[in-house]
Design an enzyme around this catalytic site. Structure first.
Site, PDB file in Angstrom:
ATOM      1  CE  LYS A  58     -11.254  -5.346   5.222  1.00 35.03           C
ATOM      2  NZ  LYS A  58     -10.803  -6.324   4.235  1.00 35.03           N
ATOM      3  CD  GLU A  65      -4.542  -9.369   6.118  1.00 35.95           C
ATOM      4  OE1 GLU A  65      -3.396  -9.002   6.338  1.00 35.95           O
ATOM      5  OE2 GLU A  65      -5.380  -8.518   5.327  1.00 35.95           O
ATOM      6  CE  LYS A  90      -7.343  -5.284   6.761  1.00 30.98           C
ATOM      7  NZ  LYS A  90      -6.760  -5.528   5.512  1.00 30.98           N
ATOM      8  N   GLY A  96      -0.379 -14.561  -3.624  1.00 30.27           N
ATOM      9  CA  GLY A  96       0.009 -13.313  -2.724  1.00 30.27           C
ATOM     10  C   GLY A  96      -1.177 -12.974  -1.954  1.00 30.27           C
ATOM     11  CB  ILE A 141     -15.149   0.424  -2.654  1.00 32.06           C
ATOM     12  CG1 ILE A 141     -15.103  -0.733  -3.515  1.00 32.06           C
ATOM     13  CG2 ILE A 141     -16.870   1.136  -2.534  1.00 32.06           C
ATOM     14  CD1 ILE A 141     -15.946  -1.995  -2.954  1.00 32.06           C
ATOM     15  CB  VAL A 175      -0.885  -0.072   1.232  1.00 33.44           C
ATOM     16  CG1 VAL A 175      -1.803   1.301   1.138  1.00 33.44           C
ATOM     17  CG2 VAL A 175      -1.720  -1.372   1.155  1.00 33.44           C
ATOM     18  CB  VAL A 230     -13.875  -0.358   5.173  1.00 31.98           C
ATOM     19  CG1 VAL A 230     -14.865  -0.949   4.704  1.00 31.98           C
ATOM     20  CG2 VAL A 230     -13.480  -0.167   6.466  1.00 31.98           C
TER      21      VAL A 230
HETATM   22  P1  NAP Z   1       3.050  -4.983   3.769  1.00 28.83           P
HETATM   23  O1  NAP Z   1       3.099  -5.084   2.115  1.00 28.83           O
HETATM   24  O2  NAP Z   1       3.506  -6.035   4.546  1.00 28.83           O
HETATM   25  O3  NAP Z   1       3.913  -3.729   4.055  1.00 28.83           O
HETATM   26  C1  NAP Z   1       3.848  -3.354   5.494  1.00 28.83           C
HETATM   27  C2  NAP Z   1       5.173  -2.348   5.385  1.00 28.83           C
HETATM   28  O4  NAP Z   1       5.307  -1.621   6.864  1.00 28.83           O
HETATM   29  C3  NAP Z   1       6.616  -2.719   5.011  1.00 28.83           C
HETATM   30  O5  NAP Z   1       7.206  -1.616   4.236  1.00 28.83           O
HETATM   31  C4  NAP Z   1       7.190  -3.061   6.472  1.00 28.83           C
HETATM   32  O6  NAP Z   1       8.617  -2.701   6.339  1.00 28.83           O
HETATM   33  C5  NAP Z   1       6.538  -1.994   7.469  1.00 28.83           C
HETATM   34  N1  NAP Z   1       6.769  -2.250   8.629  1.00 28.83           N
HETATM   35  C6  NAP Z   1       6.004  -3.390   9.084  1.00 28.83           C
HETATM   36  N2  NAP Z   1       6.182  -3.401  10.631  1.00 28.83           N
HETATM   37  C7  NAP Z   1       7.010  -2.390  10.626  1.00 28.83           C
HETATM   38  C8  NAP Z   1       7.727  -1.920  11.793  1.00 28.83           C
HETATM   39  N3  NAP Z   1       7.535  -2.441  13.100  1.00 28.83           N
HETATM   40  N4  NAP Z   1       8.584  -0.968  11.967  1.00 28.83           N
HETATM   41  C9  NAP Z   1       8.815  -0.440  10.782  1.00 28.83           C
HETATM   42  N5  NAP Z   1       8.375  -0.602   9.425  1.00 28.83           N
HETATM   43  C10 NAP Z   1       7.331  -1.741   9.467  1.00 28.83           C
HETATM   44  O7  NAP Z   1       1.655  -4.563   4.078  1.00 28.83           O
HETATM   45  P2  NAP Z   1       0.282  -3.660   3.046  1.00 28.83           P
HETATM   46  O8  NAP Z   1      -0.166  -4.877   2.437  1.00 28.83           O
HETATM   47  O9  NAP Z   1       0.996  -2.600   2.407  1.00 28.83           O
HETATM   48  O10 NAP Z   1      -0.606  -3.535   4.170  1.00 28.83           O
HETATM   49  C11 NAP Z   1      -0.156  -2.053   4.974  1.00 28.83           C
HETATM   50  C12 NAP Z   1      -1.703  -1.796   5.788  1.00 28.83           C
HETATM   51  O11 NAP Z   1      -2.526  -1.621   4.982  1.00 28.83           O
HETATM   52  C13 NAP Z   1      -2.161  -2.992   6.874  1.00 28.83           C
HETATM   53  O12 NAP Z   1      -2.776  -2.256   7.975  1.00 28.83           O
HETATM   54  C14 NAP Z   1      -3.210  -3.491   5.839  1.00 28.83           C
HETATM   55  O13 NAP Z   1      -4.125  -4.441   6.729  1.00 28.83           O
HETATM   56  C15 NAP Z   1      -3.689  -2.629   5.286  1.00 28.83           C
HETATM   57  N6  NAP Z   1      -4.450  -2.925   3.806  1.00 28.83           N
HETATM   58  C16 NAP Z   1      -3.775  -3.496   2.890  1.00 28.83           C
HETATM   59  C17 NAP Z   1      -4.301  -3.775   1.598  1.00 28.83           C
HETATM   60  C18 NAP Z   1      -3.558  -4.494   0.732  1.00 28.83           C
HETATM   61  O14 NAP Z   1      -4.127  -4.656  -0.483  1.00 28.83           O
HETATM   62  N7  NAP Z   1      -2.296  -4.805   0.822  1.00 28.83           N
HETATM   63  C19 NAP Z   1      -5.884  -3.447   1.573  1.00 28.83           C
HETATM   64  C20 NAP Z   1      -6.305  -2.696   2.519  1.00 28.83           C
HETATM   65  C21 NAP Z   1      -5.833  -2.407   3.735  1.00 28.83           C
HETATM   66  P3  NAP Z   1       9.438  -3.696   5.354  1.00 28.83           P
HETATM   67  O15 NAP Z   1       9.216  -3.455   3.880  1.00 28.83           O
HETATM   68  O16 NAP Z   1      11.137  -3.309   5.467  1.00 28.83           O
HETATM   69  O17 NAP Z   1       9.568  -5.174   5.770  1.00 28.83           O
HETATM   70  N1  HSE Z   2      -6.871  -9.472   3.308  1.00 30.69           N
HETATM   71  C1  HSE Z   2      -7.873  -8.379   2.825  1.00 30.69           C
HETATM   72  C2  HSE Z   2      -8.648  -9.041   1.790  1.00 30.69           C
HETATM   73  C3  HSE Z   2      -7.043  -7.342   2.223  1.00 30.69           C
HETATM   74  O1  HSE Z   2      -8.358 -10.416   1.150  1.00 30.69           O
HETATM   75  O2  HSE Z   2      -9.573  -8.272   1.543  1.00 30.69           O
HETATM   76  C4  HSE Z   2      -7.771  -6.117   2.124  1.00 30.69           C
HETATM   77  O3  HSE Z   2      -8.237  -5.661   3.429  1.00 30.69           O
END
Ligand code: NAP
Ligand code: HSE
Length: 428
Positions: free
Chosen positions: A206, A191, A106, A188, A137, A15, A133
């Site tokens: 959510k 979670e 979330k 991928g 959307i 993100v 959420v």
């Molecule tokens: P991600 O790809 O795993 O990235 C997490 C990032 O946070 C990485 O850059 C990681 O560093 C960094 N990080 C994690 N713990 C840390 C710590 N203790 N100190 C410093 N940096 C830290 O996760 P993501 O998918 O982008 O998700 C991020 C947030 O958005 C989460 O809350 C997730 O639930 C939410 N979200 C994600 C999606 C989605 O489609 N992925 C959709 C909706 C909401 P490194 O890169 O160095 O490991």
């Molecule tokens: N694990 C979540 C999903 C990511 O599959 O919808 C987005 O919140």
């Protein structure tokens, strides 16, 4: 135009990189819309040596994410994840230090949203979480603004793209849960802890956020009855399809008078419903209001682009000067709604029975429906299962959960029953 809005981002994963790329690719357009340049000046991540999909040169690298709260920034964007530890500490500290906060987290908002909203209020800052959420959307903005004239009665939808992918793929490929789960992992989609997806926890986070926004209540994640998709079988998917339904994992929040019913569970949805045709890793949300009726939103619920889009929308709103309480109403006005017991649910049901294939069995189990005054819409004996039991599917007319549970209990105890009945609720 005034000076730049100075932004720090903690987390440059899927993100974070997505949001950063949008801010760069659309810089001029965003500046025009925001009335201000949006400038990312600092970032923080766990491993600065990891290769990234975005160029971070020229940005200040802050080793500990909490330290972003002490930087000369206007907004801190939390994109790390997790409801305790670094994310919680950073958001708390940033608000306390007078920074606006944007988060996609979330879990954090579901667990600590009320305390963080109070903190934002105390310090007169914005706490925005559109990306938390349904990804791309704009459901939070829709509830807060576009639907603000309505008394909302129900919010329901496909809130976890991973589960929707798994269920769609099972039916499409005639594959069982374990097989498709492994495939979702390879793509991928899962979670880090897959239970968050498949046990309905992520969708529950959510639901609790949507309920608070829609009904003006204190977020109550503990009050969400959680159910997942581990037990959904291809057999039930096929039978449901034959009856004109699809099985979807739904998150549902309903208001009844001043009480709240929140749940996540696999449900049958009629094929004529817009939710039935939402397949793959997509999300959809239905909102019901007294003036507008039912409104349905559909789109990508995850991924760099869609989630980054929601993060950047929050940043643009802050730059424009939009100011609103995180849960639409000031925290002092949020009601503590009584959580309705799941037994308060009303509606139609799908029940699959495994029975001995013997004379008199039909009369034996239908008596139990009559005893509970439940009207049956259709009964079909489908086939003989591997264990030799007849598979009988019953679809009921409108009834209530308590009566249905009594029927299930009494049928399960009949000598003709060979396996625990499968009960699924029908979403209308
Ligand atoms: P991600 O790809 O795993 O990235 C997490 C990032 O946070 C990485 O850059 C990681 O560093 C960094 N990080 C994690 N713990 C840390 C710590 N203790 N100190 C410093 N940096 C830290 O996760 P993501 O998918 O982008 O998700 C991020 C947030 O958005 C989460 O809350 C997730 O639930 C939410 N979200 C994600 C999606 C989605 O489609 N992925 C959709 C909706 C909401 P490194 O890169 O160095 O490991
Ligand atoms: N694990 C979540 C999903 C990511 O599959 O919808 C987005 O919140």
């Amino acid at each position: 135009m005034s000076g730049a809005l100075r932004i720090g981002i903690a987390g440059i994963g899927t993100v974070g990189a997505g949001a950063l790329a949008i801010l760069r690719d659309h810089a001029a357009m965003i500046e025009a819309r925001a009335g201000q340049r949006l400038e990312v000046v600092a970032v923080s991540m766990r491993d600065p040596n990891k290769p990234r999909s975005v160029d971070l040169s020229g940005l200040k690298l802050v080793p500990h994410p909490e330290a972003l709260a002490d930087e000369p920034l206007d907004v801190v964007v939390e994109l790390m994840g997790g409801h305790e530890g670094a994310a919680h500490q950073l958001v708390t500290r940033a608000l306390t230090r007078g920074k606006h906060v944007v988060s996609a987290n979330k879990a954090l908002i579901a667990h600590h949203g009320m305390a963080l909203a109070a903190l934002a209020e105390t310090h007169d800052r914005v706490l925005a979480f559109e990306a938390a959420v349904a990804g791309g959307i704009p459901i939070i903005a829709a509830i807060r603004s576009g639907l603000a004239a309505n008394r909302l009665t129900r919010v329901a939808g496909i809130l976890n793209g991973t589960c929707n992918y798994i269920l769609s793929k099972m039916l499409e490929a005639d594959a069982d849960f374990a097989e498709v789960l492994a495939e979702a992992g390879k793509l991928g989609y899962l979670e880090a802890d897959p239970a968050l997806d498949i046990d309905g926890i992520d969708a529950g986070h959510k639901v609790s956020i949507l309920a608070a926004l829609a009904f003006g209540t204190v977020p109550d994640f503990a009050g969400v009855k959680l159910g997942g998709i581990r037990e959904v079988t291809l057999r039930d998917m096929h039978y449901a399809r034959d009856f004109g339904y699809r099985i979807k994992l739904l998150g549902i929040a309903e208001r009844r008078d001043e009480a709240l019913l929140q749940r996540v569970e696999p449900c049958l949805v009629p094929v004529s419903s817009p939710l039935a045709s939402v397949d793959g890793a997509y999300n959809a949300v239905e909102v019901e209001g007294d003036a507008v009726g039912r409104v349905v939103f559909e789109g990508r619920g995850a991924g760099a682009g869609p989630t980054g889009s929601a993060v950047v929308a929050d940043l643009i709103a802050i730059a424009r000067g939009d100011r609103y309480p995180p849960f639409t109403l000031p925290t002092g006005q949020l009601a503590r709604a009584r959580a309705l017991d799941a037994a308060a649910r009303e509606g139609c049901y799908y029940l699959r029975l495994s029975l001995k294939d013997e004379p008199g069995v039909l009369a034996e189990f239908t008596r139990e429906f009559a005893a509970q005054h439940i009207s049956v819409k259709s009964i079909v004996q489908r086939e003989i299962a591997e264990d030799g039991s007849a598979q009988v599917v019953v679809v009921t007319h409108h009834t209530n959960e308590a009566a249905m549970q009594r029927v299930v209990k009494s049928i399960a105890a009949l000598p003709c029953t060979t396996r625990t009945p499968v009960l699924l609720r029908i979403h209308a």
